[in-house]
Design a protein around this motif. Structure first.
Motif, PDB file in Angstrom:
ATOM      1  N   GLN A 397       0.787  -1.233  -0.083  1.00 33.10           N
ATOM      2  CA  GLN A 397       0.061   0.157  -0.015  1.00 33.10           C
ATOM      3  C   GLN A 397       0.989   1.063   0.164  1.00 33.10           C
ATOM      4  N   ALA A 398       0.438   2.305  -0.309  1.00 28.48           N
ATOM      5  CA  ALA A 398       1.111   3.456  -0.459  1.00 28.48           C
ATOM      6  C   ALA A 398       0.001   4.597  -0.497  1.00 28.48           C
ATOM      7  N   VAL A 399       0.502   5.617   0.480  1.00 28.01           N
ATOM      8  CA  VAL A 399      -0.360   6.941   0.449  1.00 28.01           C
ATOM      9  C   VAL A 399       0.413   8.077   0.492  1.00 28.01           C
ATOM     10  N   VAL A 400       0.424   8.986  -0.414  1.00 23.54           N
ATOM     11  CA  VAL A 400       1.497  10.111  -0.559  1.00 23.54           C
ATOM     12  C   VAL A 400       0.475  11.388   0.020  1.00 23.54           C
ATOM     13  N   PHE A 401       1.465  12.171   0.785  1.00 26.61           N
ATOM     14  CA  PHE A 401       0.620  13.188   1.274  1.00 26.61           C
ATOM     15  C   PHE A 401       1.924  14.488   1.505  1.00 26.61           C
ATOM     16  N   GLY A 402       1.271  15.696   1.914  1.00 29.24           N
ATOM     17  CA  GLY A 402       2.213  16.720   2.096  1.00 29.24           C
ATOM     18  C   GLY A 402       1.743  18.262   1.317  1.00 29.24           C
ATOM     19  N   ASP A 403       0.430  18.163   1.273  1.00 28.93           N
ATOM     20  CA  ASP A 403      -0.095  19.404   0.590  1.00 28.93           C
ATOM     21  C   ASP A 403       0.424  20.659   1.447  1.00 28.93           C
ATOM     22  N   GLY A 404       0.981  21.469   0.746  1.00 28.30           N
ATOM     23  CA  GLY A 404       1.482  22.796   1.131  1.00 28.30           C
ATOM     24  C   GLY A 404       3.064  22.666   1.823  1.00 28.30           C
TER      25      GLY A 404
END
Length: 723
Positions: A397-404
């Motif tokens: 599984q992979a979930v990318v985040f980091g808005d801003g």
């Protein structure tokens, strides 16, 4: 336009004895299939059924019932096998169903013939608004988990099927194997209707026969073995299954020779994965679609293929990209959503970002609502990066985040036990080929998959990003970080890594002595008995009884500059006091003498661990105590609850025998977040190094205890001491 039953009737007239369906129960010709559907349709009319839910596994009866509904003008509502009870109840109420069709008999069901059974439902006073001409309502779980009904007409489904037939005109398909649920619109249309119109045989079997369970459960060896035995020409795959087939073909466990066409859809597919598959002999072709457009919208095929795109749009739709880069489709869109006003004639905004090249090939770059915008104003599609991560690292599984943020980060699940060093190499290679603005600053590794029960996944396995984002601090606290590139905001020569993250990373190798202890596999294989469990509880008692005394000793030795740590220890002591008595009660619930344990002695590994910590506190640096906290609370989070559940099921013990494991799995999640924040406030480099060194030692000694748990061997009655 001709309906699907009419198109099938035309096939019957041309080749009545051609095999249409194959199942464990035998084969059925196209003529027998059509006549069975006509017969069940007549029964539906006699019973006055108007809207029917279609339930159950992949069976011949499911296909017969589906075709019968079209012939009888009954609105068919497939019920996904992976829907929860609440989702199914929502579907039934929302669609106003007056009956459920099953392939299994029951005392409350009427036999309609040909393996199809009807369970009537109470007529509701109100039914949701349904567009005129609706023939099928397909429910999708969406990103929130609440199913949404997409209304399709018979002509729309026939148009998609015929457009697919036209696109695949040069591909000879004689045998299709269904491994996705038939209630999935893609398998329903492209896996049943299309092969039947092309004169191919459709093979069906319960999904468990292929190692499939729920929305994402998978027994990989069983699936690969089934594919080798069946040797179909075509299969429809989601990206995760495509990755499995590629890996299996590369290691020679899957024979690629029989396959003529493997369609991949349902998510972003890495071009590198497609290239690897082609090199291994797998004819993988990516496509794109959505329920609102009758399933398939665009598809790559042999002779008309461009990797990195989802192919050219099919002939029955018109596809464009608006000024916001959103893909819009017209020409064969749904009638509307159940309960809403009918869909107008305007082009359907898909919510997907994409582009059309000069040759008409469509690229899909993610969902507009999920788009991340970095602090430098660059747009990043998380779905694109997630597909690259899954391919490059082999993550489950992979979930990318980091808005801003300056650069994106990711949370990935890796369950095969690879070391942080191995993963770091793969991640750095990935970063090298990514554009600079999309390079991952950090990747956090989980060993336990995200699941639907905790609300992190939809029913079809997609991440619920809002919930993951809200729980991100606690999720990251349970993972260990790998830093693959310094952040863009770092000053030259400055350390960018918070101390907790450094502690996680620098103790990762030592942690493997715990996570790879033979006891973990023994529990999964059923080689763990009551003696094993009570021996473990005995050792737990002999170190937990020292937790509060160690905290007191640590607090008494701290210098004045560490007053904030002493305050934290007061909270720890209040939480931990008396937990050793819980363990004795667990031992008593197992039928053992808890007083004998109280007055007994621990294994030498625990004796050494406790002695080491007292010595560090009294003779060296009291901050070394927190090395033990890192080990024991981190291990509880990762192992306590899942292993406790497996042990209880294996040994058939009451809940009263698991107060220590179950409570610490839950309690330590809160403690660990508190611990993370506390560690990030430790700025003295000597204190930091002493905590790291202590954690490495405790991982070694605590791991020695786990390696010493007595386990059963595979031979009845024999035991061994794990080395």
């Amino acid at each position: 336009m001709a309906t699907l039953p009419e198109l099938l009737a035309a096939r019957v007239a041309v080749q009545p004895d051609a095999p249409a369906l194959k199942s464990p129960g035998g084969s059925m010709s196209i003529k027998d299939l059509y006549e069975a559907a006509v017969s069940v349709a007549a029964s539906l009319k006699r019973h006055g059924v108007v809207r029917a839910g279609l339930c159950g596994d992949n069976t011949v009866a499911w296909v017969i019932a589906d075709l019968a509904c079209m012939i009888a003008d009954v609105v068919c509502v497939p019920v996904p096998v992976f829907f929860s009870k609440s989702q199914t109840e929502h579907l039934i109420a929302r669609a106003g169903l007056d009956g459920l069709l099953w392939a299994e008999p029951d005392t409350h069901r009427e036999n309609l013939g040909h393996g199809v059974w009807l369970a009537t439902l109470p007529v509701t006073a109100e039914t949701s608004l349904m567009p005129e001409g609706t023939a099928k309502i397909t429910f999708t779980s969406g990103s929130t988990g609440t199913p949404k009904g997409v209304c399709l007409s018979a002509s729309q489904m026939a148009a998609t099927t015929q457009a697919l037939q036209q696109r695949l005109e040069g591909v000879e398909l004689r045998h299709h194997l269904c491994i996705l649920p038939l209630a999935t619109l893609l398998e329903n249309i492209a896996g049943v209707y299309l092969p039947l119109l092309m004169g191919a045989m459709v093979e069906l079997a319960p999904l468990k026969d292929f190692g499939m369970s729920g929305s994402s459960g998978l027994d990989a060896p069983k699936l690969i073995g089934s594919l080798n035995r069946s040797a179909p020409d075509s299969v429809i795959l989601v990206p995760e299954l495509a990755a499995l087939l590629v890996a299996s073909a590369e290691n020679s466990s899957l024979d690629p020779a029989p396959f003529r066409f493997l369609a991949v859809g349902g998510g972003k597919v890495s071009p590198e994965l497609l290239a690897r598959g082609r090199a291994a002999g797998l004819p993988l072709f990516e496509g794109y679609g959505l329920s609102e457009c009758g399933s398939v919208v665009a598809l790559n095929v042999p002779g008309d293929d461009r990797p990195g795109t989802v192919g050219r749009p099919l002939g029955h739709v018109r596809v464009g990209v608006d000024g916001g880069q959103q893909i819009r489709v017209s020409g064969n869109t749904h009638l509307g959503y159940l309960g809403d006003e009918p869909q107008g004639d305007e082009a359907l905004g898909t919510g997907d970002l994409g582009e059309l090249d000069a040759d008409g090939f469509l690229s899909v770059n993610g969902r507009s609502k999920n788009l991340l915008i970095t602090s430098f104003g660059r747009n990043v599609s998380p779905e694109w990066l997630e597909s690259e991560l899954i391919q490059a690292v082999g993550a489950a599984q992979a979930v990318v985040f980091g808005d801003g943020e300056p650069r994106p980060r990711a949370l990935i699940t890796v369950t095969d036990g690879r070391s942080p060093d191995e993963l770091t190499i793969d991640l750095m290679r990935l970063n090298e080929r990514l554009p600079d603005y999309a390079r991952l600053e950090a990747v956090y590794i989980r060993r336990q998959p995200l699941n639907q029960a905790e609300g992190y996944l939809t029913a079809n396995g997609r991440p619920v990003r809002s919930h993951i984002q809200s729980d991100l601090p606690s999720l990251l606290a349970k993972a260990f970080p790998l830093f693959t590139t310094p952040p863009l905001t770092s000053k030259p020569g400055a350390s960018h890594m918070a101390f907790f993250d450094r502690l996680q990373q620098e103790t990762a190798e030592a942690r493997e002595h715990v996570t790879k202890a033979p006891v973990i596999r023994a529990i999964q294989e059923g080689r763990f008995d009551l003696e094993s469990y009570t021996w473990f509880l005995t050792q737990a008692y002999h170190h937990v009884k020292h937790t509060v005394p160690l905290m007191m000793a640590c607090g008494g030795r701290l210098p004045e500059r560490m007053e904030f740590v002493r305050k934290a220890l007061v909270e720890y002591i209040d939480e931990e006091y008396g937990h050793h008595e819980w363990i004795l009660n667990d031992i008593a619930a197992c039928g053992y003498d808890k007083e004998a344990v109280r007055h007994g002695n621990p294994d030498i590994s625990i004796e050494l661990m406790v002695s080491y910590l007292y010595d560090q506190i009294n003779r060296c640096n009291p901050m070394a105590f927190f090395g033990m906290v890192q080990v024991l609370e981190g291990t509880s989070i990762e192992l306590a609850t899942p292993l406790g559940e497996q042990i209880q099921k294996l040994l058939q013990l009451p809940d009263e025998a698991f107060s220590y494991l179950y409570s610490h799995g839950a309690l330590d999640q809160e403690h660990f977040e508190f611990f993370r924040n506390l560690m990030d406030d430790i700025t003295d480099v000597e204190d930091q190094q002493d905590i790291i060194d202590s954690a490495r030692m405790v991982y070694r000694l605590y791991g020695d205890m786990l390696h010493s748990i007595p386990l059963r061997t595979g031979r009845e009655g024999q035991r061994h001491e794990a080395a």
